[in-house]
Design a protein around this motif. Structure first.
Motif, PDB file in Angstrom:
ATOM      1  N   TYR A 163       0.835  -1.209   0.000  1.00  0.00           N
ATOM      2  CA  TYR A 163       0.000   0.000   0.000  1.00  0.00           C
ATOM      3  C   TYR A 163       0.870   1.259   0.000  1.00  0.00           C
ATOM      4  O   TYR A 163       0.555   2.250  -0.680  1.00  0.00           O
ATOM      5  N   ALA A 164       1.971   1.198   0.743  1.00  0.00           N
ATOM      6  CA  ALA A 164       2.876   2.351   0.800  1.00  0.00           C
ATOM      7  C   ALA A 164       3.412   2.681  -0.592  1.00  0.00           C
ATOM      8  O   ALA A 164       3.578   3.857  -0.947  1.00  0.00           O
ATOM      9  N   ALA A 165       3.650   1.649  -1.400  1.00  0.00           N
ATOM     10  CA  ALA A 165       4.151   1.890  -2.764  1.00  0.00           C
ATOM     11  C   ALA A 165       3.104   2.636  -3.595  1.00  0.00           C
ATOM     12  O   ALA A 165       3.429   3.567  -4.340  1.00  0.00           O
ATOM     13  N   LEU A 166       1.847   2.240  -3.436  1.00  0.00           N
ATOM     14  CA  LEU A 166       0.764   2.943  -4.148  1.00  0.00           C
ATOM     15  C   LEU A 166       0.678   4.403  -3.707  1.00  0.00           C
ATOM     16  O   LEU A 166       0.533   5.314  -4.526  1.00  0.00           O
ATOM     17  N   MET A 167       0.767   4.597  -2.397  1.00  0.00           N
ATOM     18  CA  MET A 167       0.656   5.958  -1.845  1.00  0.00           C
ATOM     19  C   MET A 167       1.849   6.817  -2.268  1.00  0.00           C
ATOM     20  O   MET A 167       1.701   8.007  -2.555  1.00  0.00           O
ATOM     21  N   GLN A 168       3.037   6.194  -2.316  1.00  0.00           N
ATOM     22  CA  GLN A 168       4.231   6.963  -2.682  1.00  0.00           C
ATOM     23  C   GLN A 168       4.123   7.482  -4.122  1.00  0.00           C
ATOM     24  O   GLN A 168       4.586   8.586  -4.421  1.00  0.00           O
ATOM     25  N   ARG A 169       3.452   6.698  -4.978  1.00  0.00           N
ATOM     26  CA  ARG A 169       3.260   7.167  -6.371  1.00  0.00           C
ATOM     27  C   ARG A 169       2.476   8.483  -6.374  1.00  0.00           C
ATOM     28  O   ARG A 169       2.778   9.395  -7.139  1.00  0.00           O
ATOM     29  N   GLU A 170       1.472   8.590  -5.509  1.00  0.00           N
ATOM     30  CA  GLU A 170       0.706   9.841  -5.397  1.00  0.00           C
ATOM     31  C   GLU A 170       1.571  10.939  -4.779  1.00  0.00           C
ATOM     32  O   GLU A 170       1.519  12.105  -5.191  1.00  0.00           O
ATOM     33  N   ALA A 171       2.369  10.534  -3.789  1.00  0.00           N
ATOM     34  CA  ALA A 171       3.177  11.516  -3.058  1.00  0.00           C
ATOM     35  C   ALA A 171       4.292  12.102  -3.924  1.00  0.00           C
ATOM     36  O   ALA A 171       4.724  13.241  -3.698  1.00  0.00           O
ATOM     37  N   ASP A 172       4.742  11.320  -4.916  1.00  0.00           N
ATOM     38  CA  ASP A 172       5.823  11.795  -5.799  1.00  0.00           C
ATOM     39  C   ASP A 172       5.446  13.130  -6.456  1.00  0.00           C
ATOM     40  O   ASP A 172       6.296  13.988  -6.661  1.00  0.00           O
ATOM     41  N   ARG A 173       4.171  13.293  -6.768  1.00  0.00           N
ATOM     42  CA  ARG A 173       3.723  14.534  -7.414  1.00  0.00           C
ATOM     43  C   ARG A 173       3.965  15.757  -6.534  1.00  0.00           C
ATOM     44  O   ARG A 173       4.074  16.869  -7.007  1.00  0.00           O
ATOM     45  N   PHE A 174       3.960  15.504  -5.205  1.00  0.00           N
ATOM     46  CA  PHE A 174       4.180  16.613  -4.257  1.00  0.00           C
ATOM     47  C   PHE A 174       5.626  16.636  -3.750  1.00  0.00           C
ATOM     48  O   PHE A 174       5.954  17.408  -2.850  1.00  0.00           O
ATOM     49  N   GLU A 175       6.440  15.732  -4.305  1.00  0.00           N
ATOM     50  CA  GLU A 175       7.851  15.621  -3.920  1.00  0.00           C
ATOM     51  C   GLU A 175       8.023  15.410  -2.411  1.00  0.00           C
ATOM     52  O   GLU A 175       8.809  16.088  -1.752  1.00  0.00           O
ATOM     53  N   ILE A 176       7.212  14.513  -1.864  1.00  0.00           N
ATOM     54  CA  ILE A 176       7.353  14.154  -0.453  1.00  0.00           C
ATOM     55  C   ILE A 176       7.580  12.646  -0.338  1.00  0.00           C
ATOM     56  O   ILE A 176       7.159  11.883  -1.209  1.00  0.00           O
ATOM     57  N   THR A 177       8.236  12.251   0.767  1.00  0.00           N
ATOM     58  CA  THR A 177       8.516  10.835   0.998  1.00  0.00           C
ATOM     59  C   THR A 177       7.680  10.363   2.180  1.00  0.00           C
ATOM     60  O   THR A 177       7.717  10.964   3.256  1.00  0.00           O
ATOM     61  N   LEU A 178       6.938   9.289   1.969  1.00  0.00           N
ATOM     62  CA  LEU A 178       6.059   8.751   3.016  1.00  0.00           C
ATOM     63  C   LEU A 178       6.817   7.711   3.837  1.00  0.00           C
ATOM     64  O   LEU A 178       7.793   7.125   3.337  1.00  0.00           O
ATOM     65  N   PRO A 179       6.386   7.438   5.072  1.00  0.00           N
ATOM     66  CA  PRO A 179       7.072   6.431   5.896  1.00  0.00           C
ATOM     67  C   PRO A 179       7.092   5.064   5.211  1.00  0.00           C
ATOM     68  O   PRO A 179       6.047   4.588   4.769  1.00  0.00           O
ATOM     69  N   THR A 180       8.272   4.455   5.137  1.00  0.00           N
ATOM     70  CA  THR A 180       8.385   3.173   4.427  1.00  0.00           C
ATOM     71  C   THR A 180       8.119   1.979   5.343  1.00  0.00           C
ATOM     72  O   THR A 180       7.944   0.866   4.873  1.00  0.00           O
ATOM     73  N   VAL A 181       8.141   2.230   6.654  1.00  0.00           N
ATOM     74  CA  VAL A 181       7.781   1.155   7.596  1.00  0.00           C
ATOM     75  C   VAL A 181       6.636   1.657   8.472  1.00  0.00           C
ATOM     76  O   VAL A 181       6.500   2.866   8.692  1.00  0.00           O
ATOM     77  N   PRO A 182       5.803   0.729   8.969  1.00  0.00           N
ATOM     78  CA  PRO A 182       4.642   1.150   9.756  1.00  0.00           C
ATOM     79  C   PRO A 182       5.042   1.961  10.999  1.00  0.00           C
ATOM     80  O   PRO A 182       5.955   1.567  11.718  1.00  0.00           O
ATOM     81  N   VAL A 183       4.376   3.070  11.198  1.00  0.00           N
ATOM     82  CA  VAL A 183       4.592   3.894  12.398  1.00  0.00           C
ATOM     83  C   VAL A 183       3.485   3.540  13.387  1.00  0.00           C
ATOM     84  O   VAL A 183       2.320   3.417  13.005  1.00  0.00           O
ATOM     85  N   ASP A 184       3.869   3.356  14.641  1.00  0.00           N
ATOM     86  CA  ASP A 184       2.893   2.984  15.666  1.00  0.00           C
ATOM     87  C   ASP A 184       2.643   4.182  16.593  1.00  0.00           C
ATOM     88  O   ASP A 184       3.332   5.193  16.496  1.00  0.00           O
ATOM     89  N   GLY A 185       1.695   4.037  17.499  1.00  0.00           N
ATOM     90  CA  GLY A 185       1.437   5.099  18.462  1.00  0.00           C
ATOM     91  C   GLY A 185       0.115   4.849  19.144  1.00  0.00           C
ATOM     92  O   GLY A 185      -0.728   4.116  18.621  1.00  0.00           O
ATOM     93  N   ASP A 186      -0.056   5.443  20.329  1.00  0.00           N
ATOM     94  CA  ASP A 186      -1.330   5.272  21.044  1.00  0.00           C
ATOM     95  C   ASP A 186      -1.979   6.614  21.332  1.00  0.00           C
ATOM     96  O   ASP A 186      -2.821   6.731  22.218  1.00  0.00           O
ATOM     97  N   ASP A 187      -1.569   7.650  20.553  1.00  0.00           N
ATOM     98  CA  ASP A 187      -2.126   8.989  20.705  1.00  0.00           C
ATOM     99  C   ASP A 187      -1.933   9.499  22.143  1.00  0.00           C
ATOM    100  O   ASP A 187      -2.748  10.252  22.651  1.00  0.00           O
ATOM    101  N   ASP A 188      -0.850   9.064  22.775  1.00  0.00           N
ATOM    102  CA  ASP A 188      -0.498   9.505  24.143  1.00  0.00           C
ATOM    103  C   ASP A 188      -1.634   9.259  25.140  1.00  0.00           C
ATOM    104  O   ASP A 188      -1.947  10.110  25.982  1.00  0.00           O
ATOM    105  N   PHE A 189      -2.238   8.087  25.018  1.00  0.00           N
ATOM    106  CA  PHE A 189      -3.409   7.795  25.860  1.00  0.00           C
ATOM    107  C   PHE A 189      -3.106   7.956  27.346  1.00  0.00           C
ATOM    108  O   PHE A 189      -3.842   8.647  28.068  1.00  0.00           O
ATOM    109  N   ASP A 190      -2.014   7.337  27.816  1.00  0.00           N
ATOM    110  CA  ASP A 190      -1.730   7.379  29.265  1.00  0.00           C
ATOM    111  C   ASP A 190      -1.444   8.804  29.742  1.00  0.00           C
ATOM    112  O   ASP A 190      -1.844   9.190  30.841  1.00  0.00           O
TER     113      ASP A 190
END
Ligand SMILES: Cc1cc2nc3c(=O)[nH]c(=O)nc-3n(C[C@H](O)[C@H](O)[C@H](O)COP(=O)(O)O)c2cc1C
Length: 335
Positions: free
Chosen positions: A80-107
């Motif tokens: 999916y990241a490869a598909l998204m990066q194709r869209e992002a190329d138009r804006f010259e930005i690089t998307l995260p290539t590995v999954p980013v995790d997080g819990d929105d600072d719940f605690d």
């Protein structure tokens, strides 16, 4: 708390910009109740918003994302990241290539809400532990839980909440379902209120697709103590809805909403656009990985004024919504 409102209307928490302290204050002044949206915010921003609303002297709530991670494999993410990066190329930005995790600072957010209690807290995306709910209630906070089925309402009641927000599939933005891989049966809001009320002896707030006085009246007649309005407030004077989102909501050509997990990896309802058309079937589930993957793309598209790649959250009632102050909109939708 929810059964004693002068006006049985709740300003839905809407993270990502639309909810502002001014919206929450206006909802309270109008005789209803407003929820700040702590999702995606830092604890400092949350605390500043709380201070601003508290200074007005009106009761209010704070909404928090309860962590319910939706896993994704490295392989599915990479595809999916490869598909998204194709869209992002138009804006010259690089998307995260590995999954980013997080819990929105719940605690951290919970700690702040326990240290400096607020009148009400609502949770979405998942159900916190009974211990968390007990601690909040002992601190004097009224606790509401977003649910999307009778079974989720039962779990919330068993965990000790004061109230449930019954959110139908018609709702704008993310579904609060506890099982994003298995969306509950799509019941009309009146049916959902009926089955949830039969399951739990708690006040029920109805949410999802409510954009006219008669729809609000029907939800209340089905047994809801109040109706929670999200989309109906997206064009309110007090809303912080982005320009691109507002323009799309006012565009008569946008007649459809779709449920899609393509933006964030969790199901959410949005106005149909090129992104939802092209990626809804290709997208895997995976939260918050997909949220962090597409976020830079969505921001770049919004900055470039391109609504076709933006997440234009909206409920099924979006064609009925109007501009005006929150107080005026509450006045028009209150039966
Ligand atoms: C732009 C937007 C952002 C939202 N953000 C949140 C949120 O942060 N927390 C939450 O519990 N619900 C959120 N929701 C869902 C609302 O709380 C509510 O369930 C929904 O708006 C009701 O359906 P309606 O939009 O058709 O009125 C959001 C909805 C929208 C439209």
């Amino acid at each position: 708390m929810i059964t004693q409102l002068d006006v049985p209307l709740v300003a839905a928490p809407m993270a990502g910009g639309p909810t502002t302290p001014a919206m929450v204050i206006a909802a309270g002044w109008a005789g209803g109740l407003g929820f700040l949206a702590a999702g995606y915010q830092t604890v400092e921003t949350m605390a500043a918003a709380i201070a601003e609303v508290r200074a007005s002297g009106i009761p209010f709530g704070v909404n928090v994302f309860a962590p319910t991670p939706v896993p994704i494999t490295a392989e599915r993410y990479a595809q999916y990241a490869a598909l998204m990066q194709r869209e992002a190329d138009r804006f010259e930005i690089t998307l995260p290539t590995v999954p980013v995790d997080g819990d929105d600072d719940f605690d951290v957010k919970l700690g702040a809400l326990l240290a400096d209690p607020v009148p009400a807290v609502s949770f979405t995306f998942g159900l916190p532990s009974a211990a968390v709910i007990t601690r909040l209630r002992r601190a004097g906070t009224f606790v509401a839980q977003t649910v999307t089925s009778a079974a989720e309402a039962r779990a919330a009641a068993d965990a000790g909440v004061d109230c449930v927000v019954a959110q139908a599939y018609t709702a704008g933005g993310h579904s609060g379902t506890f099982t994003p891989d298995r969306m509950p049966e799509p019941l009309p809001i009146t049916d959902l209120v009926t089955v949830v009320s039969a399951e739990v002896k708690l006040p029920v707030i109805a949410a999802g697709g409510l954009s006219t006085e008669s729809e609000v009246a029907a939800a209340l007649a089905a047994g809801a103590a109040a109706a929670q309005l999200g989309t109906a407030l997206l064009l309110a004077e007090e809303a912080g809805t982005s320009a691109i989102h507002q323009a799309a909501l006012r565009d008569p050509a946008r007649t459809e909403t779709v449920l899609t997990h393509a933006f964030t990896g969790r199901p959410a309802r949005a106005l149909r656009n090129r992104f939802t058309d092209e990626y809804t079937s290709a997208a895997p589930l995976g939260y918050p990985a997909l949220h962090f993957l597409t976020s830079p793309l969505r921001k770049a598209a919004a900055a470039a004024g391109d609504p076709e790649l933006a997440h234009l959250w909206a409920g099924t009632g979006h064609r009925n919504i109007r501009r005006g102050g929150v107080g005026q909109i509450f006045g028009e939708l209150s039966p």
